[in-house]
Design a protein around this motif. Sequence first.
Motif, short mmCIF file in Angstrom:
data_model
loop_
_atom_site.label_atom_id
_atom_site.label_comp_id
_atom_site.label_asym_id
_atom_site.label_seq_id
_atom_site.Cartn_x
_atom_site.Cartn_y
_atom_site.Cartn_z
N GLY A 77 42.03 35.63 42.66
CA GLY A 77 42.61 36.63 41.76
C GLY A 77 43.90 36.11 41.15
N ALA A 78 44.61 37.00 40.51
CA ALA A 78 45.78 36.63 39.73
C ALA A 78 46.82 35.83 40.53
N GLY A 79 46.91 36.08 41.83
CA GLY A 79 47.91 35.40 42.65
C GLY A 79 47.75 33.89 42.66
N SER A 124 47.06 32.04 40.21
CA SER A 124 47.67 31.46 39.00
C SER A 124 49.17 31.73 38.92
N LYS A 125 49.68 32.42 39.89
CA LYS A 125 51.11 32.78 39.88
C LYS A 125 52.00 31.52 39.84
N GLU A 126 51.62 30.53 40.67
CA GLU A 126 52.45 29.31 40.72
C GLU A 126 52.28 28.44 39.47
N GLN A 175 38.43 36.27 39.34
CA GLN A 175 38.72 37.42 38.47
C GLN A 175 39.62 36.98 37.33
N ASN A 176 40.05 35.73 37.35
CA ASN A 176 41.01 35.26 36.34
C ASN A 176 40.29 34.84 35.07
N ILE A 177 40.98 35.03 33.96
CA ILE A 177 40.38 34.71 32.66
C ILE A 177 41.06 33.49 32.05
N ALA A 232 41.60 34.54 47.99
CA ALA A 232 42.95 34.05 47.73
C ALA A 232 43.56 34.73 46.51
N GLY A 233 44.77 35.26 46.69
CA GLY A 233 45.53 35.77 45.55
C GLY A 233 44.97 37.00 44.89
N THR A 234 44.31 37.84 45.65
CA THR A 234 43.83 39.10 45.05
C THR A 234 44.28 40.29 45.90
N VAL A 251 41.81 45.46 45.13
CA VAL A 251 41.69 46.87 44.77
C VAL A 251 40.86 47.10 43.51
N VAL A 252 40.60 46.04 42.75
CA VAL A 252 39.86 46.23 41.50
C VAL A 252 38.37 46.01 41.76
N GLN A 253 37.61 47.06 41.48
CA GLN A 253 36.15 47.00 41.70
C GLN A 253 35.45 46.51 40.44
N PRO A 278 50.64 35.97 50.17
CA PRO A 278 51.97 36.16 50.76
C PRO A 278 52.12 37.53 51.41
N GLU A 279 51.28 38.47 50.96
CA GLU A 279 51.35 39.83 51.52
C GLU A 279 49.95 40.28 51.95
N MET A 280 49.91 41.25 52.85
CA MET A 280 48.60 41.78 53.22
C MET A 280 48.01 42.53 52.01
N GLN A 333 49.24 33.64 55.82
CA GLN A 333 50.26 34.26 54.98
C GLN A 333 51.05 33.19 54.25
N GLY A 334 51.05 33.27 52.92
CA GLY A 334 51.80 32.30 52.12
C GLY A 334 51.17 32.18 50.75
N THR A 335 51.70 31.25 49.98
CA THR A 335 51.20 31.10 48.62
C THR A 335 49.96 30.20 48.62
N SER A 336 49.08 30.45 47.67
CA SER A 336 47.83 29.69 47.65
C SER A 336 48.07 28.23 47.30
N GLY A 337 49.09 27.95 46.48
CA GLY A 337 49.36 26.54 46.15
C GLY A 337 49.67 25.75 47.40
N1 APR Z 1 49.54 32.91 46.11
C1 APR Z 1 48.58 33.76 46.55
N2 APR Z 1 48.62 35.08 46.32
C2 APR Z 1 49.64 35.57 45.63
C3 APR Z 1 50.69 34.75 45.15
C4 APR Z 1 50.61 33.36 45.43
N3 APR Z 1 51.53 32.50 44.99
N4 APR Z 1 51.57 35.54 44.50
C5 APR Z 1 51.10 36.80 44.58
N5 APR Z 1 49.94 36.82 45.27
C6 APR Z 1 49.07 37.96 45.56
C7 APR Z 1 49.74 39.30 45.57
O1 APR Z 1 50.33 39.58 46.84
C8 APR Z 1 48.56 40.23 45.27
O2 APR Z 1 47.89 40.59 46.46
O3 APR Z 1 48.11 38.03 44.54
C9 APR Z 1 47.64 39.37 44.42
C10 APR Z 1 47.59 39.74 42.96
O4 APR Z 1 47.05 41.01 42.83
P1 APR Z 1 46.66 41.63 41.41
O5 APR Z 1 47.79 41.42 40.44
O6 APR Z 1 46.18 43.02 41.65
O7 APR Z 1 45.50 40.68 40.88
P2 APR Z 1 43.94 40.76 41.12
O8 APR Z 1 43.61 41.17 42.50
O9 APR Z 1 43.40 39.49 40.57
O10 APR Z 1 43.54 41.93 40.13
C11 APR Z 1 42.23 42.00 39.70
O11 APR Z 1 42.86 43.39 37.83
O12 APR Z 1 44.41 43.57 36.12
C12 APR Z 1 43.07 43.32 36.44
O13 APR Z 1 41.57 41.93 35.31
C13 APR Z 1 42.77 41.92 36.02
O14 APR Z 1 41.70 40.16 37.16
C14 APR Z 1 42.62 41.18 37.31
C15 APR Z 1 42.13 42.27 38.23
#
Ligand code: APR
Length: 261
Positions: free
Chosen positions: A29-31, A33-35, A108-110, A195-197, A200-202, A223-225, A238-242
């Motif tokens: 998920g989005a997390g 790509s955070k790094e 889930q990333n685009i 990893a990194g999601t 909550v999004v279905q 990094p968080e539950m 627990q930590g960053t995916s990178g």
């Molecule tokens: N490494 C791993 N995880 C991380 C990092 C990191 N460096 N930084 C943040 N996170 C975690 C956050 O703790 C959170 O649990 O990544 C998660 C991001 O959650 P969302 O922003 O809800 O992203 P996602 O789960 O991908 O949301 C799903 O929702 O907005 C729509 O289409 C969009 O694809 C997205 C979908």
Amino acid sequence: MQPDSSFDNALAALQDCLGRQGNFVVLTGAGVSKESGIPTFRDAQTGLWANYRAEDLATREGFLNNPQMVWDWYDFRRNKVWDAQPNPGHVALAKMEVLFSRFTLITQNIDNLHQRAGSKQVLELHGNIFRYKCLEQNHPVSLDLLENPDASPPTCPVCNSYVRPDVVWFGEMLPEIILSQAFDAASSADVMLIAGTSGVVQPAASIPAAAKEAGATVFEINPEMSALTSFMVDYFLQGTSGTILHQLLTALQANPRVKTL
Ligand code: APR
């Protein structure tokens, strides 16, 4: 259920999967790509875009109300993604794809960063910001082949409806074939790594449950539950995916059993 948070225990379970040539399925998920500095949808809504609602920017209705604004919003986000680079988490997953004989990456990333890191087989649940299709009939569109590529938005050469990004907007169905491939993979997984999601999004958030029900061991890196951690995750790192994906890859590559496969 309290997940095991020991890196060594998680590694041993992954090594076991590798040694048995097990089926490894990943959901990102989005997390992840955070790094790489990719802002989430909401984080990107700054400056000029701060006052728009998600419904104005990422729904069919919003696009029909103001096609140029939505087109410009996706141009803005596409440019941000284009300037970013894959991070060590993306790279580690691309290398794991080579290591495991059965491997599926669901995202889930685009942002296309998994592919730019070298991942070959990616199931994109929410589409890809670098692809286009038409609004009315989903014709795939290549901007290079259009007579009016700079219009915002251009129109489809086949049906003349507007061209739009090939991403899933709020209220839209996910691509059926991709979704069913994702659930098929999860249902035959030995290992499910999330990893990194936020979970909550279905329907993406239900994919790990399908794997769990089929008997997979579930790993999570965050990094968080998340919403999934306490009721289906066996190993929570627990930590960053990178950082953690890179550590796992390095340890797996050092495993002598890998070389005998
Ligand atoms: N490494 C791993 N995880 C991380 C990092 C990191 N460096 N930084 C943040 N996170 C975690 C956050 O703790 C959170 O649990 O990544 C998660 C991001 O959650 P969302 O922003 O809800 O992203 P996602 O789960 O991908 O949301 C799903 O929702 O907005 C729509 O289409 C969009 O694809 C997205 C979908």
